[in-house]
Write an enzyme that holds these catalytic residues in place. Structure first.
Site, short mmCIF file in Angstrom:
data_model
loop_
_atom_site.label_atom_id
_atom_site.label_comp_id
_atom_site.label_asym_id
_atom_site.label_seq_id
_atom_site.Cartn_x
_atom_site.Cartn_y
_atom_site.Cartn_z
CG ASP A 1 -1.98 -1.06 1.17
OD1 ASP A 1 -1.97 -1.87 0.22
OD2 ASP A 1 -2.83 -1.10 2.09
CG ASP B 1 -13.16 -2.04 -1.79
OD1 ASP B 1 -12.64 -3.10 -2.17
OD2 ASP B 1 -12.68 -0.91 -2.02
#
Length: 236
Positions: free
Chosen positions: A8, A128
């Site tokens: 990330d 998501d």
């Protein structure tokens, strides 16, 4: 089942967030060094997330992404901030293997379908969910759309995969939401990559047994609750 170690990116650094909360960040160092570490330990693919892009649509981590792609020579999929064709072209041009489109796919499904046809098998739908409902804009907003219904809407298109993340589990080291992942896998014919909550190698075994095509492993690797070698062995 494929194992995708997660990197990330925020402000050019490798970080992890708890449940997508930008106020709960841990910095782990230089992205290229981390990418090379995972590849040296056996990773055959990498999952990159541009957290700045996910929040504001910018390409603040373009240089880091390009460096990782060039340094590792393994397929890298990237999510975060892919909201127009220019971004798609730019990221594919620097060698990104596959792009994950989340917010824009949900808010403008006609555009996403068009892009899937224009760039067949190079785009994945990033879905998501919180309690089975789709979340957008870097997880800041929750919609009233069912994650499975959304995935079904896209499965007729030439998309590469569905990246399915359970937000409640992400970065929490509380185990995977196996029922939700299993339900998604059974509901569609598109390959499904599970994301969120992998904590132990038993999580990997359960996902593999349920038929998931891949899983993303993030904080568990960085915190040492699993090793990459252990994950790869469990996936086999």
């Amino acid at each position: 089942m494929e194992i995708w170690p997660a990197i990330d990116l925020r402000g050019g650094k490798c970080v992890r967030l708890r449940q997508g909360d930008y106020q709960q960040e841990t910095i782990y160092g230089e992205p290229v060094e981390m990418a090379q570490k995972w590849v040296s330990e056996g990773a055959t693919c990498l999952h990159l997330v541009d957290l700045d892009g996910a929040r504001d649509g910018s390409n603040a981590n373009l240089a880091a992404v390009k460096s990782i792609v060039e340094a590792t020579k393994v397929p890298c999929q990237l999510g975060g901030g892919i909201r127009d064709e220019h971004s798609i072209e730019r990221m594919l041009a620097i060698g990104v293997y596959r792009l994950i489109v989340g917010t824009k796919a949900i808010k403008d499904p006609a555009w996403f379908r068009e892009m899937c046809r224009k760039y067949p098998h190079q785009l994945a739908a990033g879905i998501d969910a919180r309690n089975g409902l789709v979340a957008t804009d870097g997880w800041l907003e929750t919609s009233g759309v069912s994650a499975i219904d959304l995935a079904r809407d896209f499965q007729a298109e030439p998309i590469a995969a569905v990246i399915y993340t359970d937000i409640a589990r992400d970065g929490m080291l509380q185990g995977v939401n196996l029922p939700a992942m299993t339900d998604m896998k059974r509901a569609i014919t598109t390959p499904v990559i599970a994301s969120g909550g992998v904590t132990t190698v038993d999580d990997i075994r359960q996902l593999a047994a349920a038929g998931l095509d891949g899983t993303i492993v993030g904080r568990a690797l960085y915190e040492g609750t699993v090793t990459l070698q252990g994950c790869l062995e469990a996936a086999r």
